[in-house]
Design a protein around this motif. Structure first.
Motif, PDB file in Angstrom:
ATOM      1  N   UNK A  68       0.811  -1.220   0.000  1.00 26.55           N
ATOM      2  CA  UNK A  68       0.000   0.000   0.000  1.00 26.55           C
ATOM      3  C   UNK A  68       0.842   1.267   0.000  1.00 26.55           C
ATOM      4  N   UNK A  69       2.056   1.208   0.541  1.00 26.77           N
ATOM      5  CA  UNK A  69       2.913   2.386   0.615  1.00 26.77           C
ATOM      6  C   UNK A  69       3.744   2.647  -0.628  1.00 26.77           C
ATOM      7  N   UNK A  70       3.607   1.784  -1.664  1.00 27.73           N
ATOM      8  CA  UNK A  70       4.356   1.966  -2.902  1.00 27.73           C
ATOM      9  C   UNK A  70       3.925   3.253  -3.590  1.00 27.73           C
ATOM     10  N   UNK A  71       4.784   4.064  -4.136  1.00 31.44           N
ATOM     11  CA  UNK A  71       6.215   3.896  -4.347  1.00 31.44           C
ATOM     12  C   UNK A  71       7.108   4.469  -3.233  1.00 31.44           C
ATOM     13  N   UNK A  72       6.513   5.104  -2.239  1.00 34.79           N
ATOM     14  CA  UNK A  72       7.349   5.639  -1.154  1.00 34.79           C
ATOM     15  C   UNK A  72       8.058   4.515  -0.412  1.00 34.79           C
ATOM     16  N   UNK A  73       7.349   3.420  -0.168  1.00 35.36           N
ATOM     17  CA  UNK A  73       7.947   2.243   0.444  1.00 35.36           C
ATOM     18  C   UNK A  73       8.407   1.316  -0.672  1.00 35.36           C
ATOM     19  N   UNK A  74       9.607   0.805  -0.584  1.00 31.75           N
ATOM     20  CA  UNK A  74      10.085  -0.070  -1.668  1.00 31.75           C
ATOM     21  C   UNK A  74       9.266  -1.352  -1.758  1.00 31.75           C
ATOM     22  N   UNK A  75       9.144  -1.883  -2.963  1.00 31.15           N
ATOM     23  CA  UNK A  75       8.475  -3.168  -3.112  1.00 31.15           C
ATOM     24  C   UNK A  75       9.340  -4.269  -2.510  1.00 31.15           C
ATOM     25  N   UNK A  76       8.720  -5.421  -2.258  1.00 31.69           N
ATOM     26  CA  UNK A  76       9.449  -6.566  -1.706  1.00 31.69           C
ATOM     27  C   UNK A  76       9.832  -7.493  -2.855  1.00 31.69           C
ATOM     28  N   UNK A  77      11.123  -7.547  -3.138  1.00 29.22           N
ATOM     29  CA  UNK A  77      11.654  -8.451  -4.155  1.00 29.22           C
ATOM     30  C   UNK A  77      12.165  -9.699  -3.441  1.00 29.22           C
ATOM     31  N   UNK A  78      11.828 -10.877  -3.995  1.00 30.31           N
ATOM     32  CA  UNK A  78      12.315 -12.117  -3.393  1.00 30.31           C
ATOM     33  C   UNK A  78      12.720 -13.102  -4.484  1.00 30.31           C
ATOM     34  N   UNK A  79      13.946 -13.618  -4.363  1.00 28.67           N
ATOM     35  CA  UNK A  79      14.418 -14.653  -5.272  1.00 28.67           C
ATOM     36  C   UNK A  79      13.725 -15.967  -4.939  1.00 28.67           C
TER      37      UNK A  79
END
Length: 130
Positions: A68-79
Motif C-alpha cells: 500500500x505504501x508503494x512507491x514511497x515504500x520499496x516493493x518486496x523483491x524475493x528470489x
C-alpha cells in the motif's frame, strides 16, 4: 496506482527492450504482472545473469510485492532460487540498503531495480557462490 499501470504497459509493449536507454542488460530481464492481479500488487520477474562466467546458464525467478505504501515504500523483491549475494538474505529477500550502487526512491521503477539487482550478480565471487 498509475505508476504501476505505466510499468505494466512498458513491460507488455516492449519499451524496456530499449538497448540505447538501458544497455544490453535490458535483454536479460523480464517483468510481468502475476496473473490477473487487478490491484497491481503481485509481479513476477526473471533475470538471466551474466553469461560466460561461473554462473553458467541459470535463470533466476523473482516475486515482487508492491504494498500500500508503494512507491514511497520499496516493493518486496524475493528470489525463488537460492542466491548468495550481499543484498539478499537467507529467505531470498532483496535489501536495497545493502546494494552497492542503488537505493530505492519514489521515482524508482521495478524494471530499473531488476537491472541493478542483475549487476549485483556480476562479480566473480558472487557468481561462484551462486
Amino acid at each position: 496506482n498509475f505508476k504501476l499501470l505505466d510499468e505494466l504497459e512498458s513491460a507488455e509493449k516492449g519499451k524496456y527492450g530499449d538497448v540505447k536507454k538501458y544497455g544490453q542488460d535490458c535483454l536479460m530481464v523480464t517483468l510481468g504482472l502475476d496473473g490477473q492481479d487487478a490491484s497491481f500488487t503481485f509481479w513476477n520477474a526473471s533475470i538471466i545473469p551474466h553469461q560466460g562466467g561461473y554462473i553458467g546458464d541459470r535463470i533466476y525467478q523473482l516475486t515482487i510485492e508492491c504494498g500500500n505504501g508503494y512507491p514511497d515504500d520499496p516493493p518486496k523483491f524475493r528470489f525463488v532460487q537460492e542466491v548468495r549475494v550481499d543484498c539478499v538474505d537467507g529467505q531470498g529477500h532483496v535489501n536495497f540498503n545493502k546494494m552497492k550502487n542503488y537505493k530505492w526512491n519514489r521515482d524508482s521503477y521495478l524494471f530499473e531495480a531488476l537491472l541493478e539487482i542483475r549487476k549485483e550478480l556480476k562479480p566473480d565471487h558472487v557468481a561462484k557462490a551462486c
